[in-house]
Design a protein around this motif. Structure first.
Motif, mmCIF file in Angstrom:
data_model
loop_
_atom_site.group_PDB
_atom_site.id
_atom_site.type_symbol
_atom_site.label_atom_id
_atom_site.label_comp_id
_atom_site.label_asym_id
_atom_site.label_seq_id
_atom_site.Cartn_x
_atom_site.Cartn_y
_atom_site.Cartn_z
ATOM 1 N N VAL A 66 0.849 -1.194 0.000
ATOM 2 C CA VAL A 66 0.000 0.000 0.000
ATOM 3 C C VAL A 66 0.881 1.239 0.000
ATOM 4 O O VAL A 66 1.746 1.396 0.866
ATOM 5 N N ALA A 67 0.680 2.089 -0.997
ATOM 6 C CA ALA A 67 1.414 3.363 -1.071
ATOM 7 C C ALA A 67 0.520 4.469 -0.535
ATOM 8 O O ALA A 67 -0.691 4.469 -0.775
ATOM 9 N N ILE A 68 1.124 5.392 0.212
ATOM 10 C CA ILE A 68 0.347 6.467 0.837
ATOM 11 C C ILE A 68 1.040 7.805 0.608
ATOM 12 O O ILE A 68 2.250 7.915 0.802
ATOM 13 N N PHE A 69 0.269 8.792 0.180
ATOM 14 C CA PHE A 69 0.812 10.155 0.175
ATOM 15 C C PHE A 69 -0.285 11.160 0.488
ATOM 16 O O PHE A 69 -1.469 10.848 0.415
ATOM 17 N N LEU A 82 4.212 -1.047 3.571
ATOM 18 C CA LEU A 82 3.910 0.363 3.318
ATOM 19 C C LEU A 82 4.953 1.022 2.436
ATOM 20 O O LEU A 82 6.143 0.746 2.564
ATOM 21 N N LEU A 83 4.470 1.885 1.587
ATOM 22 C CA LEU A 83 5.369 2.744 0.832
ATOM 23 C C LEU A 83 4.899 4.165 1.133
ATOM 24 O O LEU A 83 3.875 4.615 0.611
ATOM 25 N N MET A 84 5.629 4.854 2.013
ATOM 26 C CA MET A 84 5.193 6.187 2.444
ATOM 27 C C MET A 84 5.850 7.222 1.547
ATOM 28 O O MET A 84 7.073 7.352 1.529
ATOM 29 N N LEU A 85 5.033 7.941 0.805
ATOM 30 C CA LEU A 85 5.573 8.866 -0.193
ATOM 31 C C LEU A 85 5.495 10.327 0.246
ATOM 32 O O LEU A 85 5.831 11.225 -0.526
ATOM 33 N N GLY A 86 5.054 10.564 1.466
ATOM 34 C CA GLY A 86 5.161 11.910 2.044
ATOM 35 C C GLY A 86 4.140 12.912 1.530
ATOM 36 O O GLY A 86 3.064 12.552 1.049
ATOM 37 N N ILE A 87 4.545 14.173 1.627
ATOM 38 C CA ILE A 87 3.654 15.274 1.237
ATOM 39 C C ILE A 87 3.968 15.684 -0.197
ATOM 40 O O ILE A 87 5.131 15.844 -0.560
ATOM 41 N N VAL A 88 2.937 15.821 -1.001
ATOM 42 C CA VAL A 88 3.116 16.231 -2.382
ATOM 43 C C VAL A 88 2.437 17.591 -2.560
ATOM 44 O O VAL A 88 1.278 17.772 -2.179
ATOM 45 N N LYS A 89 3.165 18.537 -3.103
ATOM 46 C CA LYS A 89 2.616 19.881 -3.341
ATOM 47 C C LYS A 89 1.501 19.819 -4.381
ATOM 48 O O LYS A 89 1.452 18.900 -5.199
ATOM 49 N N ALA A 112 2.699 -0.669 -5.905
ATOM 50 C CA ALA A 112 1.727 -1.029 -4.864
ATOM 51 C C ALA A 112 0.505 -1.708 -5.468
ATOM 52 O O ALA A 112 0.267 -1.636 -6.675
ATOM 53 N N ASP A 113 -0.235 -2.376 -4.604
ATOM 54 C CA ASP A 113 -1.532 -2.940 -4.986
ATOM 55 C C ASP A 113 -2.643 -1.925 -4.768
ATOM 56 O O ASP A 113 -3.651 -1.912 -5.464
ATOM 57 N N VAL A 114 -2.443 -1.114 -3.732
ATOM 58 C CA VAL A 114 -3.436 -0.101 -3.370
ATOM 59 C C VAL A 114 -2.693 1.210 -3.158
ATOM 60 O O VAL A 114 -1.627 1.230 -2.535
ATOM 61 N N VAL A 115 -3.249 2.287 -3.687
ATOM 62 C CA VAL A 115 -2.649 3.607 -3.488
ATOM 63 C C VAL A 115 -3.666 4.475 -2.760
ATOM 64 O O VAL A 115 -4.835 4.540 -3.149
#
Ligand code: AMP
Ligand code: MG
Length: 418
Positions: A182-185, A222-229, A246-249
């Motif tokens: 799961v990737a999260i941003f 987890l794939l934590m991709l932080g804050i995106v402008k 990821a399987d889920v974003v």
């Protein structure tokens, strides 16, 4: 705007479980807790493995003692002592018995056990003081389970009982589904990490922390991709990385109708298909759901599901619990029990809605005198008010078309456990 149930149907149909051939890992039994079995387990062993005693007592032939009583005890000769873990050496003949202990193997010739409380022993003789039932206190070989039949099905979560069963069946290496990825941003120019001093207009990216916990607790990678402008190029770059790994974003923020909400264009430019743009629920209306198919660059499964969660922290959590959590459970390979389960309980206070959207109230599900009751949290039920969400454990739902659930009336409640 889709109804909650249409949204749910669309999402739960899009989400397919991991592949039980490709998406698996072989793991040691000690690492199997909370993992999901990817193939059924068949044991080579019978349970019990052999006829054994269910009591501390004496093993004998029923025929010898069918008329035993306290007045007319039957006296048998004790020819062997059989502790648990030993192979009996003798065969019980008429007039004979063996001292036996719980779990010990039944000797040949014996078919019945009398517990020691119903006996009287003197030297190598034992008096049987009551008539047993035939085959009493004998646990027969394969009475619980026969070798070769299915011990555990695929798609179940391994908890203590299942792990004990597997250990007893000598299954020490298992095929389980790999962890979902799961990737999260988070998106938004106003967002900062909690260690930064706040400048006017800035907000701490709390969704990062909440979603991190929720997803990790589900056993996902987890794939934590932080804050995106709020810049289309940056967003596109990060989303591309996410769908390739990821399987889920999960993203939060920026999917509603603002000047900076260009996520739709980006999804389409990356080959995604949008299925949900807004949901008739409160909080949680600005939910985007998209899928990306057959991504050839990918190292993991073909289909990626993207959830663009609302930015408001309460909305992000409510939509996670309502749609994302069950989706990740289903994707993980769980064959049952992944759907949200509402229970009907009494609401201690009235719940009001405009009747137009399915409305969720957060609060406490408590057991009072053996009956569950729902108490909505005090304070404002605003989707920006994160504070009164703390320490709640349930969401009560007021359906579309209902404007009032009076105090003491029944309400549907979803328990929240993470
Ligand atoms: P948006 O969905 O981007 O319009 O954001 C809605 C509201 O949620 C705004 O007040 C945002 O500042 C706030 N918000 C957006 N993202 C986050 C986040 N990651 N953590 C906390 N609040 C957020
Ligand atoms: Mg935003």
């Amino acid at each position: 705007m889709l109804s909650v149930s249409d949204t749910e149907n669309i999402i739960f149909n899009l989400v397919q479980p991991l592949d039980n051939q490709r998406d698996i890992e072989l793991i040691d039994l000690l690492a199997a807790g909370d993992r999901i079995l990817a193939s059924p387990i068949t044991s080579q062993l019978d349970f019990p493995h052999w006829d054994n005693s269910a009591m501390d007592g004496y093993a004998m032939r029923f025929a010898d003692v069918q008329a035993a009583s306290a007045e007319k005890p039957v006296i048998l000769e004790i020819i062997e002592e059989i502790p648990a873990g030993y192979q009996p050496q003798s065969t019980i003949k008429p007039g004979q018995a063996a001292r036996i202990f719980t779990g010990a193997v039944m000797p040949k010739g014996a078919d019945t056990v009398v517990m020691q409380e119903s006996t009287y022993r003197e030297g190598n003789r034992v008096s049987i003081l009551a008539t047993p039932k035939p085959q009493q206190f004998v646990r027969h070989r394969a009475a619980y389970y026969q070798a070769g039949s299915q011990l555990l099905p695929e798609g179940i979560i391994l908890k203590a009982a299942e792990i004990a069963v597997l250990a007893a069946a000598q299954c020490i290496e298992l095929s389980v589904y790999r962890r979902p990825r799961v990737a999260i941003f988070s998106t938004g120019d106003e967002l900062v990490t909690p260690d930064q001093p706040l400048q006017p207009g800035q907000i701490v990216d709390s969704n990062h922390y909440a979603l991190f916990h929720l997803v990790r607790q589900m056993g996902a990678e987890l794939l934590m991709l932080g804050i995106v402008k709020d810049e289309p190029e940056k967003l596109k770059q990060v989303l591309a990385t996410a769908i390739n790994n990821a399987d889920v974003v999960l993203s939060s923020g920026g999917v509603s109708v603002g000047d900076y909400d260009y996520i739709e264009e980006i999804i389409e430019s990356l080959g995604g298909q949008i299925h949900v743009r807004a949901v008739g629920m409160k909080p949680g209306k600005p939910l985007t759901v998209a899928s990306f198919e057959n991504n050839t660059d990918k190292t993991v499964g073909n289909r990626v599901i993207y959830f663009g969660l609302p930015g408001n922290p309460v909305s992000a959590l409510v939509t996670f619990w309502r749609f994302v959590q069950p989706s990740i459970k289903k994707l993980s390979g769980l064959s049952q029990g992944w759907k949200p389960e509402f229970v009907e309980v009494r609401s201690l206070q009235e719940l009001r809605s405009d009747g137009k959207r399915e409305t969720y109230f957060w609060g406490y599900l408590d057991l009072n005198n053996g009956v569950y009751e729902f108490q909505p949290a005090g304070g404002s039920h605003s989707s920006a008010n994160l504070i009164n969400l703390a320490q709640t454990n349930a969401l009560a739902m007021v359906p579309v078309g209902t404007r009032l659930i009076p105090a003491q009336a029944q309400v549907q409640v979803l328990r929240i456990d993470s």
